[in-house]
Design a protein around this motif. Structure first.
Motif, short mmCIF file in Angstrom:
data_model
loop_
_atom_site.label_atom_id
_atom_site.label_comp_id
_atom_site.label_asym_id
_atom_site.label_seq_id
_atom_site.Cartn_x
_atom_site.Cartn_y
_atom_site.Cartn_z
N GLN A 255 2.14 2.20 -3.66
CA GLN A 255 0.99 2.60 -4.15
C GLN A 255 0.89 3.93 -4.01
O GLN A 255 0.66 4.74 -4.79
CB GLN A 255 -0.02 1.83 -4.29
N ASP B 102 -9.72 7.43 -4.26
CA ASP B 102 -10.36 7.04 -5.58
C ASP B 102 -9.38 6.89 -6.64
O ASP B 102 -9.49 5.92 -7.55
CB ASP B 102 -10.94 8.58 -6.15
N ALA B 103 -8.24 7.29 -6.50
CA ALA B 103 -7.14 7.02 -7.43
C ALA B 103 -6.69 5.52 -7.36
O ALA B 103 -6.24 4.85 -8.47
CB ALA B 103 -5.86 7.85 -7.44
N LEU B 104 -6.71 4.97 -6.28
CA LEU B 104 -6.25 3.59 -6.07
C LEU B 104 -7.38 2.60 -6.05
O LEU B 104 -7.22 1.37 -6.17
CB LEU B 104 -5.46 3.33 -4.77
N GLY B 105 -8.67 3.03 -6.15
CA GLY B 105 -9.77 2.35 -6.62
C GLY B 105 -10.26 1.42 -5.41
O GLY B 105 -10.70 0.44 -5.14
N ILE B 106 -10.08 2.11 -4.12
CA ILE B 106 -10.52 1.63 -2.82
C ILE B 106 -11.97 2.05 -2.85
O ILE B 106 -12.33 3.17 -2.61
CB ILE B 106 -9.48 2.33 -1.66
N LYS B 107 -12.61 1.09 -2.62
CA LYS B 107 -14.19 1.40 -2.59
C LYS B 107 -14.68 0.95 -1.07
O LYS B 107 -14.23 0.01 -0.63
CB LYS B 107 -15.17 0.77 -3.44
N ARG C 13 0.57 -1.18 0.07
CA ARG C 13 0.11 -0.06 0.01
C ARG C 13 0.71 1.39 0.16
O ARG C 13 0.65 2.29 -0.81
CB ARG C 13 -0.77 -0.06 1.29
#
Length: 237
Positions: free
Chosen positions: A169, A189-194, A166
């Protein structure tokens, strides 16, 4: 200790609460129960240690308690009768009842003890295919394998991790615009964490890295990557 609690609460008291209403009376009741419990256990030990006595696991505490109640109700067998050698028979009426009515022999264990898992037991029940019934063991087969020789560690340049960490990234993302301040939601949002839970985990990590000096916290949930002195813009005179 757990067996003692079970006997005091469910066998001696049969689930009833103590009758006393004051601390001294409760203390007296507890001492009486403990004395009775210890006396019955001592008689059980004496009974199973008699010649020809059964396995200690087959001595029943409830049977000993019922025999002790019979001696009080009938006012009989209160004094141990003398044995053949003239000395008191320490086994007595209670011990004789224990020897006359032993519990069934304990079943052989068919499954090894394992540590309880934190997840639901229904997902891991019998996952290793253990037998569901008692199986007699008539023979054992042992296989002795030679020890595995130690292997040299792989060179550092050949060790490629399966996935990036992490921090790798996050640092690469923030290094694309090193002088910009990033909000935690933008990084997620940039790392696609939802999802709420993954986002909270990322926020915790950002705070940890800020305390360690890797990031600079400029505002609530807003961070800036810490640059080396050589890359930091010079201050204006």
């Amino acid at each position: 200790m757990e067996c003692a609690f079970l006997a005091l609460r469910h066998t001696l008291l049969k689930g009833r609460v103590l009758r006393s209403k004051d601390p001294s009376g409760i203390t007296q009741e507890l001492w009486a129960l403990l004395v009775l419990y210890q006396a019955l256990r001592s008689v059980m030990v004496t009974a199973v240690e008699a010649p020809g006595g059964p396995d200690p696991d087959r001595a029943g505490f409830t049977i000993a308690l019922e025999a002790a109640r019979d001696t009080v109700i009938r006012v009989s067998h209160l004094v141990p009768a003398p044995g053949p050698d003239g000395r008191p028979d320490l086994t007595g009426h209670i011990g004789a009842a224990i020897l006359l009515r032993p519990l069934p022999a304990r079943r052989a264990r068919i499954s090894a003890r394992i540590v309880k898992r934190g997840i639901s037991r229904y997902h891991t029940w019998n996952h290793d295919g253990r037998p569901l019934a008692s199986i007699p063991i008539t023979a054992l087969t042992l296989s002795v394998h030679p020890p595995i020789p130690p292997t040299a560690p792989a060179p550092a340049e050949s060790r490629t991790p399966s996935r990036r960490g992490r921090w790798t990234q996050v640092s690469q993302l923030m290094a694309t615009d090193a002088y910009r301040t990033w909000q935690a939601q933008e990084i997620a949002d940039a790392l696609g964490i939802k999802g709420r839970k993954p986002f909270n985990s990322l926020s915790t990590q950002l705070g940890y890295w800020a305390r360690g000096g890797h990031l600079t916290r400029t505002a609530p949930s807003t961070y800036k990557i810490t640059l080396p002195a050589a890359l930091t813009a010079a201050e204006s005179p």
